[in-house]
Design a protein around this motif. Structure first.
Motif, short mmCIF file in Angstrom:
data_model
loop_
_atom_site.label_atom_id
_atom_site.label_comp_id
_atom_site.label_asym_id
_atom_site.label_seq_id
_atom_site.Cartn_x
_atom_site.Cartn_y
_atom_site.Cartn_z
N ASN A 30 0.83 -1.21 0.00
CA ASN A 30 0.00 0.00 0.00
C ASN A 30 0.87 1.26 0.00
OD1 ASN A 30 -2.30 -1.52 0.06
ND2 ASN A 30 -2.62 -1.34 2.26
N THR A 47 -1.45 1.97 5.45
CA THR A 47 -0.05 2.06 5.03
C THR A 47 0.85 1.43 6.09
OG1 THR A 47 0.42 4.14 6.14
CG2 THR A 47 -0.51 4.27 3.92
N SER A 64 -10.40 7.08 2.17
CA SER A 64 -9.98 5.70 1.95
C SER A 64 -9.91 5.32 0.48
CB SER A 64 -10.89 4.70 2.68
OG SER A 64 -10.74 4.85 4.06
N THR A 65 -9.54 6.25 -0.37
CA THR A 65 -9.24 5.87 -1.76
C THR A 65 -7.78 6.24 -2.03
OG1 THR A 65 -9.88 8.04 -2.64
CG2 THR A 65 -11.58 6.34 -2.56
N TYR A 66 -7.12 5.42 -2.86
CA TYR A 66 -5.73 5.72 -3.22
C TYR A 66 -5.65 7.07 -3.94
CZ TYR A 66 -4.30 0.92 -2.15
OH TYR A 66 -4.02 -0.25 -1.52
N LYS A 73 -6.47 -0.63 3.13
CA LYS A 73 -5.61 0.36 2.49
C LYS A 73 -4.58 0.94 3.45
CE LYS A 73 -8.43 1.19 -1.34
NZ LYS A 73 -9.87 1.33 -1.08
N LEU A 110 -6.81 7.33 4.98
CA LEU A 110 -6.89 5.92 4.58
C LEU A 110 -7.32 5.09 5.78
CD1 LEU A 110 -3.66 5.74 2.42
CD2 LEU A 110 -6.00 5.61 1.57
N ASP A 168 -9.57 2.71 5.82
CA ASP A 168 -9.95 1.37 5.43
C ASP A 168 -8.84 0.37 5.81
OD1 ASP A 168 -10.78 -0.82 4.02
OD2 ASP A 168 -11.61 0.40 2.40
#
Lengths: 276, 447, 291
Positions: free
Chosen positions: A73, A225, A137-139, A223, A218, A220
Motif C-alpha cells: 500500500n 499504510t 480511503s481511496t488511493y 488500504k 486511509l 480502510d
C-alpha cells in the motif's frame, strides 16, 4: 591526514564522533539485537547480544501481520504521488525557469513558501470535502494530497536546477527547430538526472514515512499504510518486545537497504533537499 | 489479522466520518443497480474481525434461508457507520445493517435512518436477543442482539491459591478486595491492574465502577452532558477508589507504560492477580491456563441500584428505513434467532450468540459456560461508556484513569475534570443536548 | 510571438496551479470560513467568533500550546549537537565518510518506527532503566513514558535525536561549500580550534543556522504529530500530558466531530506559522546572499 592524527585534539574529535555515531545507532542496534532474542531471553537480558539467536519472531510477524500488504500500500502511494508530482513539477518548473510570463515570480514565491506550511492545517477542509465526495480511503484521494504536499519542494529544487542549465543549449535546440516540449524532454531532462534522483529520494522518504495523512485519509483496513500499520501492530504486541522489534526491523528494512545501497544518492539528496 | 484488540479504537475513530455526514445529505452513495425484487435483500455486517468464523456462519445462514434471497456483505471496520449513513442519505441503505451499541447506532436513529422494531419483530424474540437498554429511544427498540460481549474482572486462580485465597470465592465487597490485594502482594505477585497506556483500561474501569453509584443509565447520560454534577462525591467515588488502590501500592508498577491486552496477558501469565477482561478472550485464556482464569463483577463499594450487576455489551442488527419489505427483513432477523441458527453460530465461531434461549449445554469449557450463565442469563446492564460523547471520552474518560494510575491526579480532581468537561461539551455541542436529554428518559429504568 | 506561444507557459504551469490550488489553496481559504461556523457534517450555520471563544477559553488548548512552547527548548540542544558534529565531519577527520553515513541514519528511519523502538527502550522495566539501575543510578530510572511529568521530556529526547540529524545534514552541506582558504589561513595564524569555530566558522554559517532554527521552530509548533501519536499509544499521554496543538486539531476533527473547532485552531496555527514562514523567507534570502 596522518599529521592530524598525531595531534592530541584528534583523539577527542574521534571520541566525539564515535559517541555521536553510537547514539545514532543505538535504537537500530537495540531493535536488531532484540528481534533475535526469545521472549524469555529478553526478560533475562535486555541489553546484551542474544545468546542463542532466534528467527521465529520474524516468521510470526510475516505470518500473523500483513506487513507485506502494508508495504505494498505504501509503495502504491509513493509511486503514484512521486510520479504525479514530478511530472507536474517538471512542467511547471521548466516554464518558471525558462519562459517569461505574468505572475511567474509570484507563482514561484507562493509555491516556495508553501513548503513550510504544516500539513495539519490543511486536513480539516480536505477531510470534509473527501467525505462529501466519497474519497476517504481511496488511493486517488491520498495520492493527490501527497503529490500536492511534496510539489512545492520539487518545484523549488527543479527551478533552481533548470536555471543552471546553460542558456546556449536552449538556444541551439531552438534554432534547430525543436519545440519547447522537445527541448524539455530531449535536452533538459537528461541533464537533470541528479536533481531528479534527489527529488525521488526526498519525496519518497516523505510519503513513505508519513503518518498523519495516512491515518486520516486511509481508514480502510485494506488500504492501511506501513506507518499506520505499525501503530496498530505495536499496540497489539506491546509486551512481546522481541516480536515488536522484529516487526520494526522488517518495516525499516526497505529504506535501510536502499540507504546502504545508494548512500551517495541519498546523502546528496538529503544534503540538497534538507529543507524537507 | 486478528483485530480483537482494536474494536474500540476503530469504532471511536470512525465516529468522524459518520458525524461528518450528519449535517447534510451526502452526495453520491452506493447504487444498488436495478430495482430489487421483492425477495431480494441486502445485509451489511461486521464482526469477522473480532469473531473469526462469523463470515462463514453468515454465508451458510443465507444459503439455508429460503424465504428471501439475502446478499451479505462484510464491511471494513473503518466504514461500518459511514458506509451505512452515506447509503441511507442517498436512499440506498441495505435492508439489514450491523449496529454497534449505544451512541454508535443512536446517531443513525436520530438521523431517521433506522426503523423501530417493536411492531416488526416478535416481542419475545426481540427480548430474548437482549438488544440492551441502549437501543431504546423514544419508546421504540432499534436492534436485535446478535452476539454478546460480557465484560468482567478476571483473576488468576492459581495466584489466589498461592496467596491463601479461595479461588472459587473472589472478593465481593471493597473491603474484601483490599484484603485479597494485600494477600496477593504479600505472596510476591502484583495484585491488580493491567495496562493503561493506550487508555482503554480507563474506559473499562468506568464501565464497571461508575454504575455502582447509579440507579439508571439515564443518570449517566445526565452526568455526561452536565445536567448532573461529577463533583458530587458519589459520582466520583469510583475514581477515589482507584486512587486508593494506587496509594496502597496494589497496582502493577508498569501499568502506565503497558497497553490494554498486554496487561490482561499478565493475569494469564500468572504475573498479576486481578485485571479487567472481556468475554471473547475467555475461551483462549481459559485454555491457556487450564481453566485457571476466574471472573467476577467488580467488588462493591457503591450504593446504587446497578451495583454488582454483570456487564454485557451486545452487538446487534437493525432494519433500515430503506428496507422495501420491512416485514421480510424482520423475518430474517427472527430466523437468525431460531434454535438451529443459534447452534450453527456457536459451531462456526466458537462463541455465543446473544439469545437467552440458547442451549448452553454445547459449551465444553466450564468457565465459558459459567460466564454465559452468570452474565448472559441473569439481569445485566450494558456498557455505560457507550453513552459517552466523543469529546468527554477523550478529555475525561481516558485521561482521568491514566492520571490517577500515574499518581498525578486525585479522585476528587478527576471528578472536577469530568464536571468541567461535561460543561464544556454542552458549550461546544448545543445542538446535541436535546437528543441526549430525550434519550436519558428512555434510559431512566434500572435495566 | 504568436498567440499560441504566449499561452504556452500557462499550459505548462496549469497542472501545477491546479494541484497547489486543490491541496493548499482550497483548504487554506476554507479553514477561515469553517472557523466561523458551527459545522456539523459538511456545513453549518454562522456563529461568528464563537469557535475562537470556546477554544481560547478551554484549558486544554492552552495546555497544548504550552507543550508546543516547551518543545522549543530542544532547539538550542539540537543546534549545539549539529554544529559540533558537522564541523568535525567537515574537517574530514579519519573515517568521516563512514561517520557521515551513520549520523544520517536517524533521518532515514521513519518517525513511527523510531518512536516504537524508543518507547520500548524507555518502558518502566525496559533497557534504559535497567542500564541506569545497573549503574546504580536508580534515582534516574523514571517512568519515562508512563508519568505525566516526564512523558513530554521523553518525547523531546526522541525529537532531538532525530531532528539533529537534519541539522548535521544542513550544516555539513554549508560547511563543505565554504572556502577552505579562510580556515586554513587562520590555522596557520595559530588560532585554536575553538577560536576558529567561534570567530570564523560560526559567523560564516550564521545564515544556515538561522534557517535551521526557524525550520525547527515550525517543526516544534506544527509537525510533531507522529512522535506524539506513537509514543502515546495513539492518543498522546498519559492523559493530556503530551497534548499538542496538532493533536488538539486531530481530536477535534476526528474524535469529537467538531470540524469548526478544528478549523479555528488550524487558522491560529496557520497564522503563527505564516509569520514564521515570512521570517524563513528573509532568513533564506540572507543565507543565499552570503553563499
Amino acid at each position: 591526514m596522518s599529521a592530524q592524527a598525531l595531534q592530541p585534539g584528534a583523539v577527542v574529535k574521534q571520541a566525539v564522533l564515535l559517541i555521536a555515531s553510537f547514539l545514532a545507532l543505538v535504537p537500530t542496534l537495540y531493535m536488531v539485537l532484540t528481534a533475535l532474542k526469545s521472549d524469555a531471553g529478553y526478560a533475562v537480558d535486555k541489553l546484551g547480544f542474544p545468546r542463542a539467536p532466534v528467527i521465529d519472531n520474524f516468521r510470526s510477524v510475516l505470518v500473523d501481520s500483513p506487513f507485506l500488504h502494508w508495504m505494498l500500500n505504501s509503495a502504491v502511494l509513493v509511486a503514484g504521488s512521486v510520479i504525479l508530482s514530478t511530472a507536474i513539477s517538471v512542467l511547471g518548473a521548466y516554464a518558471i525557469a525558462t519562459m517569461a510570463f505574468r505572475g511567474r515570480n509570484t507563482l514561484l514565491a507562493v509555491s516556495t513558501s508553501l513548503m513550510a506550511v504544516p500539513p495539519v492545517v490543511m486536513i480539516v477542509p480536505l477531510f470534509v470535502l473527501y467525505t462529501r465526495l466519497g474519497m476517504v480511503s481511496t488511493y486517488t484521494g491520498a495520492i493527490l494530497i501527497y503529490a500536492g504536499l511534496i510539489t512545492p519542494f520539487s518545484v523549488y529544487l527543479l527551478t533552481t536546477f533548470f536555471r543552471t542549465v546553460p542558456r546556449e543549449l536552449y538556444e541551439a535546440a531552438h534554432i534547430d527547430g525543436a519545440g519547447q516540449f522537445t527541448i524539455l524532454t530531449k535536452v533538459v531532462l537528461p541533464l537533470s538526472m541528479p536533481a531528479l534522483v534527489t527529488l525521488v529520494v526526498v519525496n519518497s522518504l516523505y510519503v513513505w514515512n508519513d503518518l498523519l495523512i495516512a491515518i486520516i485519509f486511509l481508514q480502510d483496513d485494506a488500504k492501511r499504510t506501513l506507518m499506520a500499520g505499525i501503530s496498530v501492530f505495536s499496540g497489539r504486541y506491546n509486551n512481546q518486545v522481541p516480536l515488536t522489534m522484529a516487526g520494526m526491523v522488517i518495516a525499516s528494512a526497505p529504506m535501510f537497504i536502499l540507504y546502504v545501497l545508494f548512500q551517495k544518492q541519498f546523502i546528496r539528496g538529503l544534503m540538497s533537499g534538507a529543507i524537507k | 489479522m486478528d483485530e480483537r484488540a482494536l474494536p474500540m479504537f476503530t469504532r471511536r475513530s470512525l465516529m468522524l466520518t459518520s458525524a461528518m455526514l450528519a449535517g447534510g445529505a451526502a452526495l453520491g452513495g452506493l447504487s444498488r443497480g436495478a430495482a430489487a425484487q421483492v425477495k431480494d435483500m441486502d445485509m451489511w455486517y461486521w464482526g469477522e474481525q473480532e469473531l473469526p468464523g462469523l463470515q462463514k456462519y453468515v454465508n451458510d445462514s443465507v444459503a439455508r434461508y429460503k424465504a428471501a434471497n439475502v446478499k451479505p456483505m462484510l464491511q471494513d471496520t473503518a466504514v461500518v457507520i459511514s458506509q451505512f449513513q452515506t447509503a441511507a442519505a442517498a436512499g440506498n441503505a441495505p435492508d439489514v445493517q450491523y449496529l454497534w451499541n449505544g451512541i454508535y447506532h443512536m446517531e443513525s436513529v436520530w438521523l431517521g435512518y433506522l426503523r423501530g422494531l417493536n411492531n416488526l419483530v416478535k416481542p419475545e424474540v426481540l427480548a430474548a436477543s437482549n438488544p440492551t437498554l441502549l437501543s431504546h429511544f423514544g419508546g421504540d427498540v432499534y436492534r436485535t442482539g446478535w452476539y454478546p460481549l460480557p465484560m468482567f474482572w478476571c483473576y488468576n486462580k492459581a495466584l489466589f491459591e498461592k496467596a491463601g485465597l479461595d479461588p472459587e470465592a473472589p472478593p465481593k465487597t471493597w473491603d474484601e478486595l483490599l484484603v485479597a490485594c494485600d494477600k496477593l502482594k504479600s505472596s510476591g505477585v502484583e495484585a491488580l491492574g493491567g495496562g493503561i497506556q493506550d487508555g482503554y483500561w480507563s474506559e473499562w474501569y468506568i464501565t464497571h465502577s461508575l454504575p455502582q453509584q447509579l440507579d439508571s443509565f439515564g443518570e449517566a447520560v445526565e452526568l455526561f452532558i452536565g445536567d448532573r454534577d461529577f463533583r458530587d462525591p458519589k459520582y466520583h467515588e469510583h475514581w477515589v477508589k482507584l486512587e486508593e488502590l494506587k496509594n496502597k501500592g496494589f497496582l502493577n508498577k508498569d501499568m502506565s507504560s503497558l497497553e490494554l491486552y498486554p496487561g490482561i496477558d499478565l493475569v494469564v501469565a500468572g504475573k498479576l492477580g486481578i485485571g479487567q477482561s472481556i468475554g471473547t478472550r475467555m475461551p483462549a485464556d481459559s485454555k491457556a491456563t487450564g481453566g485457571k482464569i476466574g471472573y467476577m463483577t467488580m467488588p462493591v463499594f457503591g450504593k446504587g441500584k446497578l451495583a454488582a450487576t454483570p456487564v454485557v455489551d451486545v452487538q446487534g442488527l437493525g432494519i433500515s428505513k430503506d428496507a422495501e419489505d420491512p416485514a421480510a427483513a424482520a423475518a430474517f432477523l427472527e430466523f437468525l434467532q431460531s434454535p438451529d441458527q443459534l447452534k450453527a453460530f456457536w459451531e462456526a465461531t466458537s462463541w455465543l450468540p446473544s439469545n437467552t434461549t440458547f442451549d448452553a449445554s454445547v459449551i465444553q469449557d466450564p468457565s465459558v459456560r459459567g460466564l454465559w450463565q452468570n452474565w448472559g442469563l441473569t439481569p445485566n446492564i450494558s456498557n455505560v461508556t457507550n453513552l459517552v460523547p466523543g469529546q468527554f471520552y477523550e478529555r475525561a474518560a481516558i485521561p482521568t484513569g491514566q492520571q490517577i494510575v500515574a499518581g498525578s491526579m486525585t479522585g476528587e480532581q478527576a471528578g472536577e475534570l469530568a464536571a468541567n468537561t461535561a460543561k464544556e461539551w454542552k458549550d461546544f455541542n448545543p445542538d446535541m443536548v436535546e437528543n441526549y436529554r430525550k434519550w436519558a428518559k428512555d434510559l431512566a429504568s434500572p435495566t | 510571438m504568436t498567440p499560441s506561444s504566449r499561452l504556452t507557459p500557462y499550459l505548462y504551469v496549469l497542472p501545477l496551479v491546479a494541484l497547489l490550488g486543490f491541496v493548499f489553496g482550497y483548504p487554506l481559504l476554507k479553514i477561515f470560513e469553517f472557523s466561523f461556523k458551527m459545522v456539523r457534517g459538511i456545513d453549518g450555520p454562522w456563529i461568528g467568533f464563537r469557535n475562537y471563544q470556546l477554544i481560547l477559553g478551554q484549558s486544554l488548548f492552552w495546555e497544548s500550546v504550552l507543550h508546543n512552547l516547551q518543545l522549543l527548548l530542544a532547539i538550542p540542544v539540537m543546534v549545539a549537537i549539529s554544529l559540533i558534529v558537522s564541523v568535525l565531519l567537515a574537517e574530514r577527520v579519519a573515517g568521516w565518510k563512514l561517520y557521515r553515513i551513520i549520523v544520517f541514519v536517524p533521518f532515514v528511519l521513519a518517525i513511527p518506527i523510531v518512536a516504537v523502538v524508543m518507547k520500548r527502550m524507555f518502558q518502566f522495566s525496559g533497557p534504559v532503566n535497567e542500564m541506569l539501575r545497573w549503574m546504580s543510578l536508580d534515582f534516574m530510572a523514571l517512568d519515562w513514558i508512563g508519568s505525566s511529568s516526564v512523558a513530554l521530556w521523553t518525547v523531546m529526547i526522541l525529537i532531538i535525536w532525530r531532528e539533529s540529524a537534519l541539522g548535521i545534514i544542513l550544516f555539513l552541506a554549508r560547511l563543505l561549500s565554504l572556502d577552505e582558504s579562510v580556515t586554513e589561513a587562520a590555522k596557520i595564524d595559530g588560532a585554536g580550534w575553538w577560536r576558529r569555530l567561534w570567530h570564523i566558522i560560526i559567523p560564516e554559517m550564521r545564515g544556515v543556522i538561522e534557517f535551521y532554527v526557524v525550520v525547527s521552530v515550525i517543526t516544534m509548533l506544527a509537525a510533531v504529530f507522529s512522535y506524539i501519536y506513537i509514543m502515546g499509544g495513539g492518543r498522546g499521554g498519559p492523559g493530556t500530558s503530551t497534548e499538542v496543538v496538532e493533536l488538539y486539531i486531530f481530536n477535534a476533527l476526528i474524535r469529537s466531530s467538531l470540524p469548526g473547532i478544528a478549523a479555528a485552531a488550524s487558522v491560529m496555527l496557520f497564522l503563527v506559522t505564516g509569520i514564521l514562514i515570512f521570517l524563513l523567507f528573509n532568513v533564506r534570502q540572507r543565507a543565499e546572499a552570503t553563499q
